[in-house]
Every structure is written in C-alpha cells, then in structure tokens.
Design an enzyme around this catalytic site. Sequence first.
Site, mmCIF file in Angstrom:
data_model
loop_
_atom_site.group_PDB
_atom_site.id
_atom_site.type_symbol
_atom_site.label_atom_id
_atom_site.label_comp_id
_atom_site.label_asym_id
_atom_site.label_seq_id
_atom_site.Cartn_x
_atom_site.Cartn_y
_atom_site.Cartn_z
ATOM 1 N N ARG A 47 -19.405 8.188 7.427
ATOM 2 C CA ARG A 47 -19.447 6.760 7.067
ATOM 3 C C ARG A 47 -18.711 5.924 8.109
ATOM 4 O O ARG A 47 -19.185 4.871 8.523
ATOM 5 C CB ARG A 47 -18.835 6.523 5.687
ATOM 6 C CG ARG A 47 -19.817 6.799 4.577
ATOM 7 C CD ARG A 47 -19.454 6.106 3.269
ATOM 8 N NE ARG A 47 -20.483 6.409 2.299
ATOM 9 C CZ ARG A 47 -20.271 6.787 1.057
ATOM 10 N NH1 ARG A 47 -19.041 6.881 0.594
ATOM 11 N NH2 ARG A 47 -21.286 7.055 0.267
ATOM 12 N N THR A 66 -12.701 -2.333 6.779
ATOM 13 C CA THR A 66 -13.399 -1.426 5.886
ATOM 14 C C THR A 66 -12.608 -0.130 5.776
ATOM 15 O O THR A 66 -11.503 -0.021 6.302
ATOM 16 C CB THR A 66 -14.840 -1.186 6.393
ATOM 17 O OG1 THR A 66 -15.551 -0.400 5.436
ATOM 18 C CG2 THR A 66 -14.862 -0.481 7.749
ATOM 19 N N SER A 77 -3.535 -14.152 3.935
ATOM 20 C CA SER A 77 -4.602 -13.418 3.257
ATOM 21 C C SER A 77 -4.824 -14.040 1.884
ATOM 22 O O SER A 77 -3.853 -14.427 1.219
ATOM 23 C CB SER A 77 -4.216 -11.942 3.125
ATOM 24 O OG SER A 77 -5.227 -11.232 2.445
ATOM 25 N N GLN A 99 -7.312 -13.229 5.996
ATOM 26 C CA GLN A 99 -8.063 -12.054 5.517
ATOM 27 C C GLN A 99 -8.488 -12.319 4.077
ATOM 28 O O GLN A 99 -7.637 -12.493 3.202
ATOM 29 C CB GLN A 99 -7.171 -10.808 5.608
ATOM 30 C CG GLN A 99 -7.915 -9.529 5.248
ATOM 31 C CD GLN A 99 -7.036 -8.277 5.269
ATOM 32 O OE1 GLN A 99 -6.702 -7.720 4.234
ATOM 33 N NE2 GLN A 99 -6.670 -7.833 6.451
ATOM 34 N N TYR A 112 0.827 -1.216 0.000
ATOM 35 C CA TYR A 112 0.000 0.000 0.000
ATOM 36 C C TYR A 112 0.863 1.270 0.000
ATOM 37 O O TYR A 112 0.358 2.371 -0.214
ATOM 38 C CB TYR A 112 -0.957 0.031 1.197
ATOM 39 C CG TYR A 112 -1.921 -1.134 1.289
ATOM 40 C CD1 TYR A 112 -2.076 -2.037 0.239
ATOM 41 C CD2 TYR A 112 -2.683 -1.343 2.437
ATOM 42 C CE1 TYR A 112 -2.956 -3.109 0.341
ATOM 43 C CE2 TYR A 112 -3.566 -2.409 2.537
ATOM 44 C CZ TYR A 112 -3.691 -3.297 1.496
ATOM 45 O OH TYR A 112 -4.559 -4.354 1.604
HETATM 46 N N1 LIG Z 1 -5.932 -8.533 1.684
HETATM 47 C C1 LIG Z 1 -6.371 -8.078 0.526
HETATM 48 O O1 LIG Z 1 -6.051 -8.592 -0.555
HETATM 49 C C2 LIG Z 1 -7.290 -6.892 0.529
HETATM 50 C C3 LIG Z 1 -8.058 -6.588 -0.618
HETATM 51 C C4 LIG Z 1 -8.933 -5.496 -0.554
HETATM 52 C C5 LIG Z 1 -9.016 -4.730 0.609
HETATM 53 N N2 LIG Z 1 -8.231 -5.036 1.681
HETATM 54 C C6 LIG Z 1 -8.272 -4.229 2.923
HETATM 55 O O2 LIG Z 1 -9.619 -3.933 3.223
HETATM 56 C C7 LIG Z 1 -9.802 -2.510 3.301
HETATM 57 C C8 LIG Z 1 -11.206 -2.158 2.905
HETATM 58 O O3 LIG Z 1 -11.459 -2.593 1.568
HETATM 59 P P1 LIG Z 1 -12.662 -1.994 0.738
HETATM 60 O O4 LIG Z 1 -12.446 -0.530 0.570
HETATM 61 O O5 LIG Z 1 -12.850 -2.825 -0.479
HETATM 62 O O6 LIG Z 1 -13.861 -2.220 1.784
HETATM 63 P P2 LIG Z 1 -15.391 -1.893 1.814
HETATM 64 O O7 LIG Z 1 -16.167 -2.873 0.983
HETATM 65 O O8 LIG Z 1 -15.756 -1.785 3.239
HETATM 66 O O9 LIG Z 1 -15.570 -0.504 1.047
HETATM 67 C C9 LIG Z 1 -15.208 0.713 1.601
HETATM 68 C C10 LIG Z 1 -15.363 1.753 0.508
HETATM 69 O O10 LIG Z 1 -16.734 1.855 0.134
HETATM 70 C C11 LIG Z 1 -17.100 3.222 0.059
HETATM 71 N N3 LIG Z 1 -18.536 3.323 0.323
HETATM 72 C C12 LIG Z 1 -19.182 3.084 1.481
HETATM 73 N N4 LIG Z 1 -20.509 3.258 1.344
HETATM 74 C C13 LIG Z 1 -20.700 3.621 0.062
HETATM 75 C C14 LIG Z 1 -21.857 3.969 -0.702
HETATM 76 N N5 LIG Z 1 -23.078 3.969 -0.152
HETATM 77 N N6 LIG Z 1 -21.692 4.277 -1.999
HETATM 78 C C15 LIG Z 1 -20.462 4.283 -2.574
HETATM 79 N N7 LIG Z 1 -19.323 3.986 -1.902
HETATM 80 C C16 LIG Z 1 -19.446 3.677 -0.599
HETATM 81 C C17 LIG Z 1 -16.255 3.882 1.109
HETATM 82 O O11 LIG Z 1 -16.156 5.255 0.913
HETATM 83 C C18 LIG Z 1 -14.938 3.137 0.959
HETATM 84 O O12 LIG Z 1 -14.168 3.735 -0.086
HETATM 85 C C19 LIG Z 1 -8.690 -1.948 2.417
HETATM 86 O O13 LIG Z 1 -8.374 -0.606 2.739
HETATM 87 C C20 LIG Z 1 -7.552 -2.890 2.770
HETATM 88 O O14 LIG Z 1 -6.995 -2.513 4.009
HETATM 89 C C21 LIG Z 1 -7.395 -6.114 1.664
HETATM 90 O O1 LIG Z 2 -4.843 -5.723 -0.352
HETATM 91 C C1 LIG Z 2 -5.373 -5.120 -1.486
HETATM 92 C C2 LIG Z 2 -5.028 -5.859 -2.741
HETATM 93 C C3 LIG Z 2 -3.577 -5.746 -3.045
HETATM 94 C C4 LIG Z 2 -2.911 -4.584 -3.351
HETATM 95 N N1 LIG Z 2 -1.597 -4.884 -3.549
HETATM 96 C C5 LIG Z 2 -1.408 -6.223 -3.370
HETATM 97 C C6 LIG Z 2 -0.257 -7.006 -3.438
HETATM 98 C C7 LIG Z 2 -0.367 -8.359 -3.176
HETATM 99 C C8 LIG Z 2 -1.599 -8.922 -2.867
HETATM 100 C C9 LIG Z 2 -2.748 -8.161 -2.799
HETATM 101 C C10 LIG Z 2 -2.647 -6.796 -3.054
#
Ligand SMILES: NC(=O)c1ccc[n+]([C@@H]2O[C@H](COP(=O)([O-])OP(=O)(O)OC[C@H]3O[C@@H](n4cnc5c(N)ncnc54)[C@H](O)[C@@H]3O)[C@@H](O)[C@H]2O)c1
Ligand SMILES: OCCc1c[nH]c2ccccc12
Length: 271
Positions: free
Chosen positions: A241, A234, A138, A160, A51
């Site tokens: 939000r 999230t 993850s 995750q 990130y």
């Molecule tokens: N391990 C992984 O591969 C992986 C992948 C994706 C995300 N993540 C982690 O999870 C966290 C959260 O992911 P996410 O952002 O997909 O989660 P999420 O599904 O909770 O979405 C959050 C997003 O949705 C938006 N949102 C909320 N309500 C909304 C609405 N009514 N209309 C439009 N948009 C709206 C928010 O502003 C925010 O940008 C990331 O920051 C990261 O830390 C990890």
């Molecule tokens: O975690 C969000 C998805 C993502 C962004 N960069 C990456 C590198 C490796 C695996 C997943 C991700």
Amino acid sequence: MPWEPIKLNSGYYMPSIAFGTWKTGNGQGPIDQVKQALGNGYNHIDTAQAYKNEEETGVALKETELSRSDVFVTTKYSGTNGLDIPTSIKNSLSNLGLLDVDLYLVHAPRLAVPDIPTCWAQMEKVQDDGLAKSIGISNFGVKDMETLVASARIKPAVNQILLHPYVYERQKPILEYAAKNGIIIEAYSALIPITKSPGGPLDKPLNEIAAKFGATTEQILMAWTKAKGAVVVTSSSKRTRLQGYIAAGDITLSAEDIAAIDAAGALGEEK
Ligand SMILES: NC(=O)c1ccc[n+]([C@@H]2O[C@H](COP(=O)([O-])OP(=O)(O)OC[C@H]3O[C@@H](n4cnc5c(N)ncnc54)[C@H](O)[C@@H]3O)[C@@H](O)[C@H]2O)c1
Ligand SMILES: OCCc1c[nH]c2ccccc12
C-alpha cells in the site's frame, strides 16, 4: 519526481507526501513501520505528542540509512498532560533525539490556550529559538486562522486538516483562505471515502477513473488530493500500500476527472 517538494512560506521545502504515525501501535509497531516507510520512498514523517510514539519514531530515524537532513520531521503540540508549548517542544525533541523538527504544529484550535494570539506567540518563539524550522496549525477553521493571522508576526506555514471529496465543499473556505495567505494545506484521511464511507456516490466515478488509469481507487483519491494543491499525510502497515501511494504521484487527473469527483463528493457527506 512525482510528489514534488512544496516550498513553505518559511523558505524551507516540505516533501508533499508524508507517512503518518497515528495508531501505529498495533502489529509491527511504530519503529518497524517508520523504518518501512523510510525504506520505501517516504522522507516525511508525521507524529504528535498525543500519538505517544515520538521515542519510537526517533529510534527509527536513528536506525535508518537516511541522514537527518534527508528526512522532514513533523510533530505537534497536543496539550498532553497539560504541559505548555515551551516544555512540550523540549520533551518532543528529547523523545525524538533531535535538535530541531522541520515542522511544529498546534494540533487543534481548542489547545490554543489561553487564546490563539498568546499560543501563537509561543510558537513564534519556538521558531525564533531554532527548535522548529517552520511552525503551523492543524484543524484550524477560517475564523481561527483569521484570529491568528491578525496578531501573527510569522504566518503559519501549514494547516493540516481533514480533506477528502465528501468534505471538500465544507472545507473549501479553509483552502481558499490558506491559498490567499500563503499557508500550505496538508490533508489527512484522504482515503475515508474508501475506508470508512464506501457505498456512496463517489464509488462509481472513482472506479471508472481508476479503471481508465489502471490504478486503484486509493491512488485516485491521492491524485485528487494532490490536484487540490494539498500535501498528503497517509499511513499503512502494508508495504505494497505504501508503494502504491508513492506511485499515485505519477497520476495526473484531467479537469473532467476532477470535476466528476467533486460533483459526486458534493452529493454525499461523510458517514
Ligand atoms: N492532525 C490531525 O488531527 C490528524 C487526524 C487524523 C490523521 N492525522 C495524520 O494523518 C495520518 C494518516 O491518517 P489516516 O490513517 O486517516 O489516513 P488515510 O485516509 O490515508 O488512511 C490510511 C489508512 O487506510 C488504510 N487503507 C488503505 N487502503 C485501504 C483499503 N482499500 N481498505 C481498507 N483500508 C485501507 C491503510 O491501511 C491505513 O490504515 C495519521 O497517521 C496522522 O499522522 C492527523
Ligand atoms: O491527529 C489525530 C487526531 C488526534 C489524536 N490525538 C489528538 C489530540 C489532539 C488533537 C487531535 C488528536
């Protein structure tokens, strides 16, 4: 407390809602967004080597009024710049300005090089050396977890994964394997049915259940994810939000509500 901390197999407790820092580069920027989350009820921050905001996350952690022991910090080994696990964790700790992290995750199974057992042995050493209190994975599927557990001395504390009602049927075997093996599921992108896939079979039950609780559909998706026993990660740059997600911890869905969401989720795959 609505979002109760969850006990991990390492013996440590993990707050069951996290603020995720992926793509916090726009607008306010990661420092202000992490500080905003910490000031609005979040004490669990999720970042990753990939990130590229560990340094900013570290600044926010320094500038917050919360002490180190009050915040659960997760970062991930993402294979960035081809660095190995021992080098990556040291770089991450230096970026974050921390002596240890609460949770260190292998970001994806494809990053487990040369193979899952060798990679996991390095993760176990990270925990043995006190650089991470707990270690996890993850995006690991059932086969990946089976390979890992077969050679592991320390089982992963957390997996995750992507989890929302449109992928629940597909992901269920992962949840079942995790439950049998004491691995906590942490759900990312729980809001996809609203943010990326509106107009599907979930819209009707989500709207009806939201109206019944006087809640938003986002809050109902969060409550559903919590009801499945998962920790939620999230994000949002909007304070209202963030506050809404925290308030969703007070919503207890009925068995009928959950069944209605499961059934509608099974009718439509993620678009
Ligand atoms: N391990 C992984 O591969 C992986 C992948 C994706 C995300 N993540 C982690 O999870 C966290 C959260 O992911 P996410 O952002 O997909 O989660 P999420 O599904 O909770 O979405 C959050 C997003 O949705 C938006 N949102 C909320 N309500 C909304 C609405 N009514 N209309 C439009 N948009 C709206 C928010 O502003 C925010 O940008 C990331 O920051 C990261 O830390 C990890
Ligand atoms: O975690 C969000 C998805 C993502 C962004 N960069 C990456 C590198 C490796 C695996 C997943 C991700």
